[in-house]
Scaffold this motif. Structure first.
Motif, PDB file in Angstrom:
ATOM      1  N   ILE A 267       0.852  -1.187   0.000  1.00 14.96           N
ATOM      2  CA  ILE A 267       0.000   0.000   0.000  1.00 14.96           C
ATOM      3  C   ILE A 267       0.888   1.238   0.000  1.00 14.96           C
ATOM      4  N   ASN A 268       0.939   1.917  -1.136  1.00 14.59           N
ATOM      5  CA  ASN A 268       1.690   3.167  -1.280  1.00 14.59           C
ATOM      6  C   ASN A 268       0.786   4.320  -0.865  1.00 14.59           C
ATOM      7  N   ASN A 269       0.893   4.704   0.389  1.00 20.27           N
ATOM      8  CA  ASN A 269      -0.009   5.711   0.940  1.00 20.27           C
ATOM      9  C   ASN A 269       0.682   7.048   1.221  1.00 20.27           C
ATOM     10  N   ALA A 270       1.974   7.038   1.488  1.00 16.03           N
ATOM     11  CA  ALA A 270       2.664   8.253   1.914  1.00 16.03           C
ATOM     12  C   ALA A 270       2.532   9.373   0.882  1.00 16.03           C
ATOM     13  N   GLY A 271       2.308  10.592   1.366  1.00 19.88           N
ATOM     14  CA  GLY A 271       2.190  11.730   0.463  1.00 19.88           C
ATOM     15  C   GLY A 271       1.910  13.013   1.221  1.00 19.88           C
TER      16      GLY A 271
ATOM     17  N   LYS B 290      -1.293  -7.989  -4.204  1.00 16.02           N
ATOM     18  CA  LYS B 290      -2.216  -6.863  -4.322  1.00 16.02           C
ATOM     19  C   LYS B 290      -1.461  -5.574  -4.053  1.00 16.02           C
ATOM     20  N   ILE B 291      -1.693  -4.582  -4.906  1.00 19.66           N
ATOM     21  CA  ILE B 291      -1.063  -3.271  -4.763  1.00 19.66           C
ATOM     22  C   ILE B 291      -2.150  -2.215  -4.718  1.00 19.66           C
ATOM     23  N   LEU B 292      -2.071  -1.332  -3.733  1.00 21.28           N
ATOM     24  CA  LEU B 292      -2.997  -0.207  -3.658  1.00 21.28           C
ATOM     25  C   LEU B 292      -2.175   1.080  -3.624  1.00 21.28           C
ATOM     26  N   ASN B 293      -2.397   1.942  -4.598  1.00 17.90           N
ATOM     27  CA  ASN B 293      -1.738   3.241  -4.661  1.00 17.90           C
ATOM     28  C   ASN B 293      -2.744   4.331  -4.335  1.00 17.90           C
TER      29      ASN B 293
ATOM     30  N   THR C 219      -3.198  -7.770  -8.677  1.00 20.78           N
ATOM     31  CA  THR C 219      -4.104  -6.661  -8.989  1.00 20.78           C
ATOM     32  C   THR C 219      -3.524  -5.342  -8.491  1.00 20.78           C
ATOM     33  N   VAL C 220      -3.903  -4.265  -9.160  1.00 14.69           N
ATOM     34  CA  VAL C 220      -3.481  -2.917  -8.782  1.00 14.69           C
ATOM     35  C   VAL C 220      -4.722  -2.045  -8.661  1.00 14.69           C
ATOM     36  N   THR C 221      -4.838  -1.359  -7.541  1.00 17.93           N
ATOM     37  CA  THR C 221      -5.982  -0.486  -7.273  1.00 17.93           C
ATOM     38  C   THR C 221      -5.504   0.931  -7.002  1.00 17.93           C
ATOM     39  N   ALA C 222      -6.136   1.914  -7.629  1.00 18.47           N
ATOM     40  CA  ALA C 222      -5.877   3.323  -7.332  1.00 18.47           C
ATOM     41  C   ALA C 222      -7.040   3.847  -6.497  1.00 18.47           C
ATOM     42  N   LEU C 223      -6.753   4.246  -5.277  1.00 17.12           N
ATOM     43  CA  LEU C 223      -7.771   4.827  -4.406  1.00 17.12           C
ATOM     44  C   LEU C 223      -7.747   6.337  -4.583  1.00 17.12           C
TER      45      LEU C 223
ATOM     46  N   MET D 291      -9.521  -3.031  -3.000  1.00 20.23           N
ATOM     47  CA  MET D 291      -8.273  -3.739  -3.272  1.00 20.23           C
ATOM     48  C   MET D 291      -8.472  -5.252  -3.191  1.00 20.23           C
ATOM     49  N   GLN D 292      -9.158  -5.701  -2.166  1.00 18.58           N
ATOM     50  CA  GLN D 292      -9.389  -7.136  -1.995  1.00 18.58           C
ATOM     51  C   GLN D 292     -10.235  -7.707  -3.134  1.00 18.58           C
ATOM     52  N   GLN D 293     -11.090  -6.867  -3.697  1.00 14.18           N
ATOM     53  CA  GLN D 293     -11.939  -7.301  -4.813  1.00 14.18           C
ATOM     54  C   GLN D 293     -11.254  -7.149  -6.166  1.00 14.18           C
ATOM     55  N   GLY D 294     -10.070  -6.557  -6.173  1.00 18.40           N
ATOM     56  CA  GLY D 294      -9.319  -6.399  -7.410  1.00 18.40           C
ATOM     57  C   GLY D 294      -9.801  -5.281  -8.306  1.00 18.40           C
ATOM     58  N   LYS D 295     -10.512  -4.295  -7.742  1.00 12.16           N
ATOM     59  CA  LYS D 295     -10.968  -3.169  -8.556  1.00 12.16           C
ATOM     60  C   LYS D 295      -9.790  -2.275  -8.929  1.00 12.16           C
ATOM     61  N   THR D 296      -9.852  -1.676 -10.098  1.00 15.23           N
ATOM     62  CA  THR D 296      -8.745  -0.852 -10.567  1.00 15.23           C
ATOM     63  C   THR D 296      -8.817   0.572 -10.021  1.00 15.23           C
TER      64      THR D 296
END
Length: 261
Positions: free
Chosen positions: A86-90, A134-137, A177-181, A221-226
């Motif tokens: 999970i790339n959250n820092a910003g 799983k990757i979440l950005n 999977t990769v998800t952009a939140l 993310m767990q569902q694999g949504k983009t």
């Protein structure tokens, strides 16, 4: 670290969305690797997480706005397989581009663009070997339009969204999977970093709870949504640039920023 359970790495984990993601992961019995620059807050977060779940937690104290930060994180991870990233820092910066501090801006670009990209690349290689991950950005609602007076923040979040969508497509059928939140305003420490004159600091409506935003993103993310956009209003706003001239959208954003000084 024990590798009986799956392991998740979260950046910016000391507070806000990062902490909430860590809590959700711990409840699902993931071992955690938490990365942040704030030692004190990270210590508090770890104590709170351990009250909730019995998981292994490794901390990495690292300034992710430094050019060598991705390699440093990888050194400290060692051979530990990473199942979730999970790339959250910003952070954000307010002001006219011609007058804002370049040193601060370059750190933001390093963090949002270079570190997010390189850390994803390095850990994706490991995920590909295992055929899962799983990757979440964490991007932003800001990714869907230009943002005068926060030009580089909006642009860097647009990069994260575009990058995430592209590699999500490349990884179809791989088990990864990769998800952009893309949240709107969220009640985190972000507003304290942005100048008090920015609309991100002043607008009081449509401010989301970080726990709810993290839960929405985690489920996506767990569902694999983009792409995951929490909140009906935010989903509506993300589509506005498709229906009105882009120049008008930019003008509206500029006025919102100026009128809330």
């Amino acid at each position: 670290m024990k590798n009986i359970r799956k392991t998740a790495l979260v950046t910016g984990a000391a507070s806000g969305l990062g902490f909430e993601f860590a809590v959700l992961l711990a409840k699902d019995k993931y071992n955690l690797i938490l990365v942040d620059i704030d030692v004190e807050k990270l210590g508090i977060s770890i104590r709170n997480i351990r009250m909730i779940a019995d998981v292994n937690i490794k901390i990495i104290i690292q300034d992710l706005s430094e050019a060598s930060s991705s390699e440093e994180v990888m050194k400290q991870i060692g051979n530990t397989p990473i199942d979730v990233l999970i790339n959250n820092a910003g952070f954000g910066l307010f002001g006219k581009f011609s007058t804002t501090n370049w040193e601060r801006e370059s750190k933001m670009l390093q963090l949002h663009v270079y570190t997010t990209t390189y850390l994803t690349k390095l850990l994706l290689k490991r995920m590909e070997k295992h055929g899962s991950g799983k990757i979440l950005n964490v991007s932003s609602l800001a990714a869907f339009q230009p943002g005068p007076l926060m030009s580089l923040y909006y642009a860097s979040k647009a990069y994260i969204l575009s990058f995430s969508e592209a590699i999500a497509n490349e990884l179809k059928g791989t088990g990864i999977t990769v998800t952009a939140l893309c949240p709107g305003q969220t009640n985190t420490g972000f507003q304290k970093v942005v100048a008090a004159s920015a609309s991100e600091h002043k607008i009081k409506f449509n401010i989301a709870c970080p726990k709810a935003v993290a839960k929405y993103g985690y489920k996506a993310m767990q569902q694999g949504k983009t792409v995951a956009i929490p909140g009906q209003l935010n989903r509506l706003l993300s589509n506005v640039p498709r229906f009105i001239p882009r120049s008008l959208v930019t003008t509206i954003i500029r006025r919102l920023q100026e009128n809330n000084r």
